[in-house]
Motif scaffolding. Structure first.
Motif, short mmCIF file in Angstrom:
data_model
loop_
_atom_site.label_atom_id
_atom_site.label_comp_id
_atom_site.label_asym_id
_atom_site.label_seq_id
_atom_site.Cartn_x
_atom_site.Cartn_y
_atom_site.Cartn_z
N PRO A 219 -13.88 -3.99 -2.48
CA PRO A 219 -12.91 -4.38 -1.45
C PRO A 219 -11.96 -5.45 -1.98
O PRO A 219 -12.39 -6.41 -2.62
CB PRO A 219 -13.78 -4.91 -0.30
N LEU A 220 -10.69 -5.24 -1.72
CA LEU A 220 -9.64 -6.17 -2.15
C LEU A 220 -8.72 -6.46 -0.97
O LEU A 220 -8.64 -5.66 -0.04
CB LEU A 220 -8.78 -5.53 -3.25
N PRO A 221 -7.99 -7.57 -1.03
CA PRO A 221 -6.97 -7.78 -0.01
C PRO A 221 -5.97 -6.62 -0.03
O PRO A 221 -5.57 -6.15 -1.10
CB PRO A 221 -6.30 -9.09 -0.43
N LYS A 222 -5.61 -6.14 1.16
CA LYS A 222 -4.73 -4.98 1.28
C LYS A 222 -3.42 -5.17 0.52
O LYS A 222 -2.96 -4.25 -0.15
CB LYS A 222 -4.45 -4.72 2.77
N THR A 223 -2.84 -6.35 0.58
CA THR A 223 -1.56 -6.58 -0.12
C THR A 223 -1.73 -6.49 -1.64
O THR A 223 -0.87 -5.95 -2.34
CB THR A 223 -0.94 -7.93 0.26
N ASP A 224 -2.85 -7.00 -2.17
CA ASP A 224 -3.10 -6.90 -3.61
C ASP A 224 -3.31 -5.45 -4.04
O ASP A 224 -2.81 -5.02 -5.08
CB ASP A 224 -4.33 -7.72 -4.01
N ASN A 225 -4.06 -4.70 -3.24
CA ASN A 225 -4.30 -3.30 -3.56
C ASN A 225 -2.99 -2.52 -3.55
O ASN A 225 -2.75 -1.69 -4.44
CB ASN A 225 -5.29 -2.70 -2.57
N GLY A 226 -2.14 -2.77 -2.58
CA GLY A 226 -0.84 -2.11 -2.51
C GLY A 226 0.04 -2.45 -3.70
O GLY A 226 0.71 -1.58 -4.28
N ALA A 227 0.03 -3.72 -4.10
CA ALA A 227 0.84 -4.14 -5.25
C ALA A 227 0.34 -3.46 -6.53
O ALA A 227 1.14 -3.00 -7.35
CB ALA A 227 0.79 -5.66 -5.40
N ALA A 228 -0.97 -3.37 -6.69
CA ALA A 228 -1.54 -2.71 -7.87
C ALA A 228 -1.18 -1.23 -7.88
O ALA A 228 -0.86 -0.66 -8.94
CB ALA A 228 -3.05 -2.88 -7.90
N GLY A 229 -1.18 -0.59 -6.72
CA GLY A 229 -0.78 0.82 -6.63
C GLY A 229 0.66 1.02 -7.02
O GLY A 229 1.01 1.99 -7.70
N ASN A 230 1.52 0.10 -6.61
CA ASN A 230 2.94 0.19 -6.99
C ASN A 230 3.12 0.01 -8.50
O ASN A 230 3.94 0.70 -9.12
CB ASN A 230 3.77 -0.85 -6.23
N ILE A 231 2.36 -0.90 -9.11
CA ILE A 231 2.44 -1.11 -10.56
C ILE A 231 1.95 0.14 -11.29
O ILE A 231 2.56 0.59 -12.27
CB ILE A 231 1.64 -2.36 -10.97
N LEU A 232 0.85 0.73 -10.82
CA LEU A 232 0.33 1.94 -11.45
C LEU A 232 1.33 3.09 -11.34
O LEU A 232 1.57 3.81 -12.31
CB LEU A 232 -1.00 2.35 -10.80
N LYS A 233 1.95 3.25 -10.19
CA LYS A 233 2.95 4.31 -10.01
C LYS A 233 4.13 4.09 -10.95
O LYS A 233 4.60 5.04 -11.60
CB LYS A 233 3.43 4.38 -8.57
N ALA A 234 4.60 2.85 -11.06
CA ALA A 234 5.71 2.55 -11.96
C ALA A 234 5.34 2.86 -13.41
O ALA A 234 6.14 3.43 -14.17
CB ALA A 234 6.13 1.09 -11.82
#
Length: 75
Positions: free
Chosen positions: A35-50
């Motif tokens: 489990p991670l903070p939702k904002t951190d998980n979203g930011a990591a997903g955006n970095i992975l997509k980029a």
């Protein structure tokens, strides 16, 4: 704090949470989640997509093996 579960290897890879769905001979639920903070998980997903977009990581599974692989180094 609003949390989400994140998995590794990434669910978007054939070694991640979707591995068994793509190849039923592979083990089911063979990944780690935390489990991670939702904002951190979203930011990591955006970095992975980029990363995948920038490096043209495509769906390269040919039915037998991944042909568009990459390595992740954690330092």
């Amino acid at each position: 704090m609003n949390r989400e579960c994140d998995e590794y290897p990434f669910a978007s890879t054939y070694e991640g949470a979707a591995q068994h769905a793509k190849d039923s001979s592979k083990p089911k639920d063979n990944y780690s989640a935390r489990p991670l903070p939702k904002t951190d998980n979203g930011a990591a997903g955006n970095i992975l997509k980029a990363f995948m977009d920038r490096n043209r990581i495509l769906d390269g599974f040919n039915g037998k093996e991944e042909v568009d692989g990459y390595l992740v180094t954690v330092s």
